[in-house]
Design an enzyme around this catalytic site. Structure first.
Site, PDB file in Angstrom:
ATOM      1  N   HIS A  48      -2.534   8.834 -12.178  1.00 26.23           N
ATOM      2  CA  HIS A  48      -1.656   8.140 -13.123  1.00 26.23           C
ATOM      3  C   HIS A  48      -2.333   8.060 -14.485  1.00 26.23           C
ATOM      4  CE1 HIS A  48      -4.018   4.640 -11.464  1.00 26.23           C
ATOM      5  NE2 HIS A  48      -4.110   4.398 -12.757  1.00 26.23           N
TER       6      HIS A  48
HETATM    7  P1  TYD Z   1      -3.200   1.996  -7.777  1.00 23.56           P
HETATM    8  O1  TYD Z   1      -3.424   1.673  -9.214  1.00 23.56           O
HETATM    9  O2  TYD Z   1      -2.083   2.916  -7.419  1.00 23.56           O
HETATM   10  O3  TYD Z   1      -4.534   2.550  -7.130  1.00 23.56           O
HETATM   11  P2  TYD Z   1      -5.524   3.755  -7.572  1.00 23.56           P
HETATM   12  O4  TYD Z   1      -5.266   4.034  -9.014  1.00 23.56           O
HETATM   13  O5  TYD Z   1      -6.881   3.230  -7.299  1.00 23.56           O
HETATM   14  O6  TYD Z   1      -5.208   4.921  -6.706  1.00 23.56           O
HETATM   15  O7  TYD Z   1      -3.005   0.600  -7.017  1.00 23.56           O
HETATM   16  C1  TYD Z   1      -2.707   0.508  -5.631  1.00 23.56           C
HETATM   17  C2  TYD Z   1      -1.804  -0.701  -5.417  1.00 23.56           C
HETATM   18  O8  TYD Z   1      -2.451  -1.911  -5.836  1.00 23.56           O
HETATM   19  C3  TYD Z   1      -0.502  -0.588  -6.190  1.00 23.56           C
HETATM   20  O9  TYD Z   1       0.534  -1.082  -5.372  1.00 23.56           O
HETATM   21  C4  TYD Z   1      -0.699  -1.524  -7.367  1.00 23.56           C
HETATM   22  C5  TYD Z   1      -1.657  -2.579  -6.819  1.00 23.56           C
HETATM   23  N1  TYD Z   1      -2.538  -3.157  -7.847  1.00 23.56           N
HETATM   24  C6  TYD Z   1      -2.396  -4.481  -8.215  1.00 23.56           C
HETATM   25  O10 TYD Z   1      -1.524  -5.220  -7.703  1.00 23.56           O
HETATM   26  N2  TYD Z   1      -3.229  -4.995  -9.171  1.00 23.56           N
HETATM   27  C7  TYD Z   1      -4.198  -4.252  -9.760  1.00 23.56           C
HETATM   28  O11 TYD Z   1      -4.948  -4.757 -10.634  1.00 23.56           O
HETATM   29  C8  TYD Z   1      -4.322  -2.857  -9.383  1.00 23.56           C
HETATM   30  C9  TYD Z   1      -5.367  -1.992 -10.015  1.00 23.56           C
HETATM   31  C10 TYD Z   1      -3.486  -2.362  -8.421  1.00 23.56           C
END
Ligand code: TYD
Length: 139
Positions: A48
């Site tokens: 992302h």
């Molecule tokens: P995501 O950002 O997709 O993970 P990564 O980039 O590490 O692969 O986050 C995974 C899940 O956690 C998604 O449902 C969003 C949630 N999340 C939060 O609720 N708060 C946060 O600060 C972060 C970073 C993620």
């Protein structure tokens, strides 16, 4: 693309070590949120970009490979405990791969969590990058 490295302050003595980062000293923004990615089983993460959020990523343990993509060029960085942190500006696509089982990544973020700030489709990211380039050329 240029990757801005963030050098944490490291202090050590016979009792052990300290790793220190401070807003506006070695982190170029107000830190509003800190989170860690841990307990990894070598499945890639990220995929992302953020519309506004800025982040600093520091590897506290183990290792991983980070891909940063501006939409125009890509850079790969191997991160481990000894490496500097990296600054990830807004509108940079990031992927994290090849996690060791003991990898712990600490992320310092310029804002609270807001799902609407995420761009989770690479095609959408490229469209927005191209729109920005076009509007800058016509400004
Ligand atoms: P995501 O950002 O997709 O993970 P990564 O980039 O590490 O692969 O986050 C995974 C899940 O956690 C998604 O449902 C969003 C949630 N999340 C939060 O609720 N708060 C946060 O600060 C972060 C970073 C993620």
């Amino acid at each position: 693309m240029e990757v801005t490295r963030i050098e944490p302050q490291r202090i050590g003595d016979s009792r052990g070590g300290l790793l220190i980062v401070e807003a506006h000293k070695n982190v170029p923004f107000d830190i509003k949120r800190v989170y860690c990615i841990h307990g990894l089983n070598n499945m890639s993460r990220g995929f992302h970009a953020h519309k506004e959020l800025k982040q600093v990523m520091i590897c506290l343990s183990g290792s991983c490979r980070v891909v940063l993509d501006s939409g125009l060029s890509r850079k790969e960085i191997i991160m481990n405990w000894k490496s500097d942190g990296i600054f990830i500006d807004k509108m940079i696509w990031r992927e994290m791969h090849d996690f060791s089982n003991d990898c712990v990544l600490m992320i310092l973020a310029s804002d609270w969590y807001r799902e609407s700030d995420y761009i989770r489709a690479y095609e959408e990211f490229i469209v927005i990058v191209n729109e920005k380039i076009t509007s800058e050329m016509t400004a």
